[in-house]
Design an enzyme around this catalytic site. Structure first.
Site, PDB file in Angstrom:
ATOM      1  N   LYS A  40       0.828  -1.206   0.000  1.00 49.96           N
ATOM      2  CA  LYS A  40       0.000   0.000   0.000  1.00 49.96           C
ATOM      3  C   LYS A  40       0.861   1.254   0.000  1.00 49.96           C
ATOM      4  O   LYS A  40       1.756   1.399   0.822  1.00 49.96           O
ATOM      5  CB  LYS A  40      -0.914  -0.006   1.222  1.00 49.96           C
ATOM      6  CG  LYS A  40      -1.983   1.072   1.183  1.00 49.96           C
ATOM      7  CD  LYS A  40      -3.057   0.743   2.213  1.00 49.96           C
ATOM      8  CE  LYS A  40      -4.138   1.796   2.301  1.00 49.96           C
ATOM      9  NZ  LYS A  40      -4.770   2.163   1.072  1.00 49.96           N
ATOM     10  N   GLY A  45       6.263   0.920   5.953  1.00 49.56           N
ATOM     11  CA  GLY A  45       7.176  -0.031   5.307  1.00 49.56           C
ATOM     12  C   GLY A  45       7.363   0.253   3.830  1.00 49.56           C
ATOM     13  O   GLY A  45       8.480   0.188   3.300  1.00 49.56           O
ATOM     14  N   CYS A  46       6.272   0.592   3.161  1.00 49.41           N
ATOM     15  CA  CYS A  46       6.335   0.860   1.724  1.00 49.41           C
ATOM     16  C   CYS A  46       7.108   2.141   1.440  1.00 49.41           C
ATOM     17  O   CYS A  46       7.816   2.242   0.439  1.00 49.41           O
ATOM     18  CB  CYS A  46       4.928   0.910   1.140  1.00 49.41           C
ATOM     19  SG  CYS A  46       4.077  -0.682   1.325  1.00 49.41           S
ATOM     20  N   THR A  47       6.980   3.120   2.324  1.00 49.01           N
ATOM     21  CA  THR A  47       7.721   4.371   2.178  1.00 49.01           C
ATOM     22  C   THR A  47       9.209   4.116   2.367  1.00 49.01           C
ATOM     23  O   THR A  47      10.033   4.582   1.570  1.00 49.01           O
ATOM     24  CB  THR A  47       7.212   5.423   3.187  1.00 49.01           C
ATOM     25  OG1 THR A  47       5.822   5.663   2.921  1.00 49.01           O
ATOM     26  CG2 THR A  47       7.993   6.716   3.082  1.00 49.01           C
ATOM     27  N   ALA A  50      10.436   2.276  -0.790  1.00 50.39           N
ATOM     28  CA  ALA A  50      10.460   3.132  -1.978  1.00 50.39           C
ATOM     29  C   ALA A  50      11.566   4.182  -1.891  1.00 50.39           C
ATOM     30  O   ALA A  50      12.266   4.429  -2.870  1.00 50.39           O
ATOM     31  CB  ALA A  50       9.100   3.809  -2.166  1.00 50.39           C
TER      32      ALA A  50
END
Length: 155
Positions: A40, A45-47, A50
């Site tokens: 998401k 975590g995704c930030t 990325a």
């Protein structure tokens, strides 16, 4: 666990991506690329993952590696995420999870005793010949960029 393994041909894809782009396996023929799946946009975590990839982008570019992030989010939150963190590589929208299913990363997950279907944080390094070179399952967001850099340098 289903999905392609090293040596297998990478499943074909075409998806809309951030910055008004479109990404496709056809357009990437003859060059190596990393397809990384994340659950998401704009979550911690995704930030982390990325931003780590973004920092490694100059080094990955020297290795001629194209990076594409893929989530089940619609384009609007993906565009906001890319803009907020200055992400230059394409973030693709796989809303119907057809690509995630082809790669075996649309999986049953559980949180707080509830099970649901969601994106497994996984990455696939694809060689210039269109075959899977390396697969990372259940990726650790903070270490991933370094692992990808090391594997890409060995291509």
């Amino acid at each position: 666990m289903s999905g392609p393994n090293p040596g297998d041909e990478a499943p074909a894809f075409t998806m809309p991506a951030s910055g008004g782009r479109q990404v496709s396996s056809e357009a990437l023929k003859g060059q190596p690329y990393l397809l990384y799946f994340y659950p998401k946009a704009n979550t911690p975590g995704c930030t982390t993952q990325a931003c780590g990839i973004q920092e490694a982008l100059p080094a990955l570019g020297k290795l001629k590696l194209t990076v594409i992030g893929v989530s089940p989010d619609p384009m609007k939150p993906i565009e906001k995420f890319a803009a907020k963190f200055g992400l230059e590589f394409p973030l693709a929208s796989d809303e119907d999870h057809a690509v995630a299913e082809a790669y075996g990363v649309w999986v049953e997950k559980s949180m707080y005793g509830k099970t649901y279907m969601g994106m497994e944080r996984s990455s696939f390094l694809v060689g210039a010949d269109g075959r899977i070179v390396k697969v990372w399952r259940k990726v650790k967001p903070d270490a991933h960029a370094a692992e990808v850099l090391k594997a890409a340098a060995e291509l």
